[in-house]
Design a protein around this motif. Structure first.
Motif: not given
Length: 280
Positions: A19-25
């Motif tokens: 979830k943290a990774y895929f929320s990156l630009p």
């Protein structure tokens, strides 16, 4: 399968990292675009793959990686990875992404090794039949994120179009309570495969189909995320050593069941399928 032995805490840590990774630009994630690597490791963006020619693109993004020791200081010998040789790439952000994903990878990998004897016994083969063919078993994991979609299932852009997986079998974790996975049954009708708490889905793949001359048939499936919320899943595509020839097992060939496939190595087959999916 249930009672699979993978701790819930290991799954939760991997999900939080995803979830943290895929929320990156998007531009940050594209720095590790797998289309720039020779071995298809890294990030693939939304609509960058297309598994079904009838689909206009797969509405998901993912991050792909393969086997490596959890402890960076530890070196474990792998003979060679043939057509898919090359190490993983890891994003610097979010911190701890690698450390969260690899424990789940190794836990799912251990489960996959336990499944091979069951498949051998189902074919009336010795339980250790696949042991010498999976010494360096090729197992690729994908962390997947499906954005929410609206509209009808008949739209030409869905989460992932109808396809079969390339390897022997796939171990799939689905996010609970979000229906997306569908499989094509013997009557050529799509049926839901809802997530069941505490279980993993096992999909048969093309390597087993080729090895068993379609005694084990690949599962045609797709993912349609009409839930209105984001969906996450983690498939581990578990295959044989890449240099192994996918030639039919003798007991699976007869006058009533002649050979269905040409003989290729596992690595050649996987690489060609990936080229078609990603367009290079």
């Amino acid at each position: 399968v249930k009672n699979h032995g993978i701790p819930e805490s290991t799954i939760s840590a991997a999900l939080d990292a995803m979830k943290a990774y895929f929320s990156l630009p998007e531009d940050v994630k594209l720095e590790l675009d797998l289309k720039k690597t020779p071995n298809f490791k890294g990030y693939n963006a939304v609509l960058s793959s297309n598994n079904d020619p009838a689909n206009a693109g797969d509405m998901h993004e993912g991050f792909e990686f393969g086997w490596e020791p959890i402890d960076k200081a530890r070196v474990e010998e792998r003979l060679h990875d043939g057509a898919m040789a090359g190490g993983n790439v890891w994003p610097p952000d979010p911190p701890g992404f690698r450390e969260a994903m690899l424990p789940y990878y190794h836990a799912a990998f251990a489960l996959g090794k336990k499944l091979f004897p069951l498949f051998a016994l189902a074919l009336d083969l010795p339980a250790n039949f696949f042991d010498d063919k999976t010494k360096n078993a090729a197992a690729i994991m994908r962390a997947l994120h499906y954005p929410p979609q609206t509209g009808t299932v008949d739209d030409r852009v869905i989460g992932i179009g109808a396809h079969t997986d390339f390897e022997c079998f796939t171990i799939l974790w689905q996010e609970p309570e979000i229906q997306a996975l569908q499989v094509l049954n013997a009557d050529k009708k799509w049926i839901d495969a809802p997530p069941i708490p505490g279980t993993l889905v096992i999909n048969l793949g093309d390597q087993f189909a080729r090895w068993t001359n379609d005694v084990f048939r690949s599962t045609v499936h797709r993912a349609v995320n009409r839930s209105g919320v984001r969906r996450y899943s983690i498939p581990l595509f578990f295959g044989t050593d890449y240099e192994v020839l996918l030639e039919p097992i003798e007991s699976c060939v007869s006058s009533e069941r002649p050979r269905h496939y040409e003989v290729v190595t596992a690595g050649e087959y996987v690489k060609e399928r990936l080229k078609k999916a990603y367009g290079h």
